[in-house]
Design a protein around this motif. Sequence first.
Motif, short mmCIF file in Angstrom:
data_model
loop_
_atom_site.label_atom_id
_atom_site.label_comp_id
_atom_site.label_asym_id
_atom_site.label_seq_id
_atom_site.Cartn_x
_atom_site.Cartn_y
_atom_site.Cartn_z
N GLY A 1 1.73 -11.26 -2.79
CA GLY A 1 1.59 -12.21 -1.36
C GLY A 1 1.71 -11.41 -0.36
N ILE A 2 1.35 -10.14 -0.62
CA ILE A 2 1.07 -9.02 0.60
C ILE A 2 -0.40 -9.20 0.96
CG2 ILE A 2 1.50 -6.66 1.42
CD1 ILE A 2 3.56 -6.41 -0.82
N ARG A 3 -0.60 -9.43 2.34
CA ARG A 3 -1.88 -9.35 2.79
C ARG A 3 -2.43 -8.06 2.91
NH1 ARG A 3 -3.80 -9.71 8.05
NH2 ARG A 3 -1.95 -10.52 9.03
N ILE A 4 -3.46 -7.54 2.89
CA ILE A 4 -3.92 -6.28 2.97
C ILE A 4 -5.00 -6.44 4.27
CG2 ILE A 4 -5.53 -4.42 2.15
CD1 ILE A 4 -4.78 -4.90 -0.49
N ALA B 1 3.76 -0.45 1.62
CA ALA B 1 2.70 0.64 1.29
C ALA B 1 3.05 1.43 -0.19
CB ALA B 1 2.72 1.65 2.35
N VAL B 2 4.29 1.75 -0.54
CA VAL B 2 4.67 2.08 -1.68
C VAL B 2 4.23 1.15 -2.95
CG1 VAL B 2 6.68 2.89 -3.06
CG2 VAL B 2 6.58 3.47 -0.86
N ARG B 3 4.50 0.02 -2.65
CA ARG B 3 4.20 -0.99 -3.58
C ARG B 3 2.47 -1.00 -3.82
NH1 ARG B 3 6.43 -7.15 -3.38
NH2 ARG B 3 6.04 -7.82 -5.52
N LEU B 4 1.62 -0.90 -2.82
CA LEU B 4 0.50 -0.79 -3.09
C LEU B 4 -0.16 0.48 -3.60
CD1 LEU B 4 -2.30 -2.00 -2.50
CD2 LEU B 4 -2.49 -1.08 -0.36
N LEU B 5 0.40 1.49 -3.38
CA LEU B 5 0.37 2.97 -4.11
C LEU B 5 0.68 2.67 -5.59
CD1 LEU B 5 -0.85 5.78 -3.94
CD2 LEU B 5 1.42 6.38 -3.03
N GLU B 6 1.70 1.99 -5.77
CA GLU B 6 2.08 1.78 -7.27
C GLU B 6 1.21 0.87 -7.90
OE1 GLU B 6 6.86 2.47 -6.75
OE2 GLU B 6 6.12 0.41 -6.83
N ARG C 1 -6.52 -9.33 -5.96
CA ARG C 1 -5.53 -9.25 -6.98
C ARG C 1 -4.02 -8.84 -6.48
NH1 ARG C 1 -6.05 -5.22 -11.54
NH2 ARG C 1 -3.84 -4.35 -11.28
N PHE C 2 -4.01 -7.67 -5.77
CA PHE C 2 -2.92 -7.39 -5.08
C PHE C 2 -2.18 -8.38 -4.19
CE2 PHE C 2 -0.52 -5.40 -1.80
CZ PHE C 2 0.50 -4.58 -2.53
#
Length: 354
Positions: free
Chosen positions: A64-67, A286-291, A58-59
């Motif tokens: 559009g950011i690949r994990i 990283a901040v975006r993912l933590l949020e 979902r993220f």
Amino acid sequence: MTFAVSRTLLLALASSVALAACSSGDEAANGSNAAAGEQVVNLYSARHYDSDNALYERFTQETGIRINLIEGNADELIARMRSEGAQSPADLFITADAGALHRAEQAGLFQPVRSETIEQRIPANLREPSGLWAGFMRRARVVAYDSNRVREDEVETYEQLASPRFRNRLCVRSADNIYNLSLVGALIEAWGPEKTQQWAEGIVANMARPPEGGDRDQIRAVNAGVCEIALTNSYYYIRMASGEDAADRAMTEKVQLGFPSLDGQGSHVNISGGGVAANAPNRDNAVRLLEFFTEPSTQEYISANNNEYPASPTVTAPPPVASYTGFQPHPMPVANFARRQAEAQKIMSAAGWR
């Protein structure tokens, strides 16, 4: 929680947006192994739940950011990040237990993040004060008890667990279990070392057997009559009570969950959380993912699928967790007991808690 051996996981989407795991620490995941212009974030995760994979999808779909996902237990990932040093590709580290986050903090592996989004969603007592890490889920360390032999009012406080009433009637995990270390750390914070030492000695005297197994093993031991009470994290019990295993569900009709209070202020709660890596090559992502982990919909999803409590007081816990929310969580800042791990280990060892 049972941690798998350190490994790399490949996650894929059936569309042009894919999730790929790093295949090796030798390939820096800071973008050198990504297509030109591709946005990535390198997630070091000590959370090993299949349900989390859908969150990663979902993220990526939303941003559009690949994990790039690297998994291991908390200590393995901390050691890996330390060995990688300034060249570490890690962007975000997530794990269960404030104690594990504090270990990473002490190793200098985090950088402070000031996020208005996180600060609005997550109460201050569930965040490290300088912004090094923050929780996004909660779990209570409470008591499973045999309702045929134990009254609810006999497990209303943590002091009662160490009383002579439960001599040779308690099951508990080992002293090096981080959940127990954090609980004892909270007792040190509340009571000081002397009273906590007495409590730990009472716990050892009350053990029905030497510490062994995980939390679910303690619950099953109560059901089998090995002991009358056991320390457990709330989500293990809720998972058994609502899971597909009929024997586990039947067990929880007899074995009930009690929520002891610490000094009348509520039950000890811990967190799942994360921090942005000190040398994060993709800091903004990283901040975006933590949020993203703190989003109400994410907290609801994790609660429904892993039976943890949302960290935000404005997020309503879904079923089956909703049935176990009628307790007061202790307001102690999690950073306060997280920093007392070494003291807790010393006290437990001195008491003979192995």
